[in-house]
Design a protein around this motif. Structure first.
Motif, PDB file in Angstrom:
ATOM      1  N   ALA A  43       0.491  -0.933  -0.222  1.00 53.89           N
ATOM      2  CA  ALA A  43       0.162   0.200   0.436  1.00 53.89           C
ATOM      3  C   ALA A  43       0.251   0.802   0.086  1.00 53.89           C
ATOM      4  O   ALA A  43       1.817   1.876   0.955  1.00 53.89           O
ATOM      5  N   GLU A  87      -3.728   0.231   5.553  1.00 56.12           N
ATOM      6  CA  GLU A  87      -4.157  -0.670   3.936  1.00 56.12           C
ATOM      7  C   GLU A  87      -3.223  -1.526   4.083  1.00 56.12           C
ATOM      8  O   GLU A  87      -4.284  -2.298   3.206  1.00 56.12           O
ATOM      9  N   GLU A  91      -5.411  -5.085   3.052  1.00 57.29           N
ATOM     10  CA  GLU A  91      -5.410  -6.252   1.544  1.00 57.29           C
ATOM     11  C   GLU A  91      -4.656  -7.350   1.917  1.00 57.29           C
ATOM     12  O   GLU A  91      -5.500  -8.699   1.956  1.00 57.29           O
ATOM     13  N   ARG A  94      -7.578  -9.240   3.360  1.00 60.40           N
ATOM     14  CA  ARG A  94      -8.599 -10.724   2.288  1.00 60.40           C
ATOM     15  C   ARG A  94      -7.337 -11.431   1.180  1.00 60.40           C
ATOM     16  O   ARG A  94      -8.043 -12.286   0.906  1.00 60.40           O
ATOM     17  N   GLU A 128     -17.441  -1.837  -1.983  1.00 62.78           N
ATOM     18  CA  GLU A 128     -15.817  -0.707  -2.387  1.00 62.78           C
ATOM     19  C   GLU A 128     -14.430  -1.735  -1.621  1.00 62.78           C
ATOM     20  O   GLU A 128     -14.230  -2.110  -3.700  1.00 62.78           O
ATOM     21  N   LEU A 129     -14.504  -2.626  -1.508  1.00 66.55           N
ATOM     22  CA  LEU A 129     -13.991  -3.900  -0.807  1.00 66.55           C
ATOM     23  C   LEU A 129     -14.235  -4.897  -1.750  1.00 66.55           C
ATOM     24  O   LEU A 129     -12.281  -5.511  -2.334  1.00 66.55           O
ATOM     25  N   SER A 131     -14.775  -5.073  -4.745  1.00 62.56           N
ATOM     26  CA  SER A 131     -13.793  -5.156  -6.228  1.00 62.56           C
ATOM     27  C   SER A 131     -12.301  -4.207  -6.255  1.00 62.56           C
ATOM     28  O   SER A 131     -11.992  -4.770  -6.910  1.00 62.56           O
ATOM     29  N   LYS A 132     -11.793  -3.748  -4.993  1.00 62.27           N
ATOM     30  CA  LYS A 132     -10.446  -4.078  -4.533  1.00 62.27           C
ATOM     31  C   LYS A 132     -10.095  -5.377  -4.883  1.00 62.27           C
ATOM     32  O   LYS A 132      -8.670  -5.451  -5.203  1.00 62.27           O
ATOM     33  N   GLN A 135     -10.178  -6.827  -7.943  1.00 64.86           N
ATOM     34  CA  GLN A 135      -8.341  -6.040  -9.130  1.00 64.86           C
ATOM     35  C   GLN A 135      -7.181  -6.229  -8.085  1.00 64.86           C
ATOM     36  O   GLN A 135      -6.187  -6.909  -9.288  1.00 64.86           O
ATOM     37  N   GLU A 136      -7.426  -7.012  -7.239  1.00 63.68           N
ATOM     38  CA  GLU A 136      -6.309  -7.735  -6.715  1.00 63.68           C
ATOM     39  C   GLU A 136      -5.836  -9.349  -6.632  1.00 63.68           C
ATOM     40  O   GLU A 136      -4.918  -9.495  -6.654  1.00 63.68           O
TER      41      GLU A 136
END
Length: 188
Positions: A43, A87, A91, A94, A128-129, A131-132, A135-136
């Protein structure tokens, strides 16, 4: 005697198939552990002055502070550092949840639990999370012919794998052998 032999062979093959499924499931767990061990989340603060790298379990493995960060007062730098650290750790959590869910077929619902908890703690939305996460997360490749996961499969007997009921006659030596083979009470 030939029909009984064929029945015994079929039961033995079903037993071997179940053992293979368990072996495959354990291999998947080993792969999952390797993926989690190699996990890394990075991050960077919005002003690009602080970068934090987190590993498995949210362990912080690196903190980089750009020269420009020193122009901030102490309190602002501390706030930037803490926000970036949170962050990176979030991440990492997640990513770890996604790896576990991929290997366990999502049966634990771990990713959703992590997203819901983080949304509440971080003051953001689950969408929102999510979608992260999308992407990740690279998708795991599945070998052709291999099920995507084994979590929904039981290594215990399924109804269609159940052996045919023994003949109404008093039973045979083969039936007695199988009964003793699968009898887990140990009192044979």
């Amino acid at each position: 005697m030939s029909a009984e032999f064929e029945r015994l062979v079929a039961q033995f093959e079903r037993f071997q198939s179940k053992i293979q499924r368990v072996d495959d499931q354990f291999a998947s767990i080993g792969q999952m552990q390797a993926e989690i061990g190699a996990l890394e989340a990075t991050a960077t603060s919005p002003d690009r002055t602080v970068t934090v790298v987190a590993g498995p379990g949210g362990s912080v493995t690196d903190i980089r502070i750009a020269d420009g960060a020193m122009r901030q007062d102490g309190r602002a730098l501390a706030n930037t550092l803490m926000a970036t650290l949170r962050e990176a750790v979030a991440e990492s959590a997640r990513k770890q949840a996604v790896v576990v869910d991929q290997h366990m077929g999502g049966s634990l619902g771990l990713t959703e639990q992590v997203l819901e908890t983080q949304a509440e703690v971080l003051g953001t939305s689950v969408e929102e999370l999510r979608s992260k996460v999308e992407q990740e997360t690279p998708r795991r490749a599945v070998n052709e012919g291999e099920p995507e996961d084994y979590s929904a499969q039981s290594f215990m007997a399924r109804a269609e794998d159940a052996p045919a009921p023994p003949p109404a006659t008093g039973g045979s030596q083969g039936d007695e052998f199988l009964k003793n083979l699968f009898d887990d009470r140990g009192d044979h």
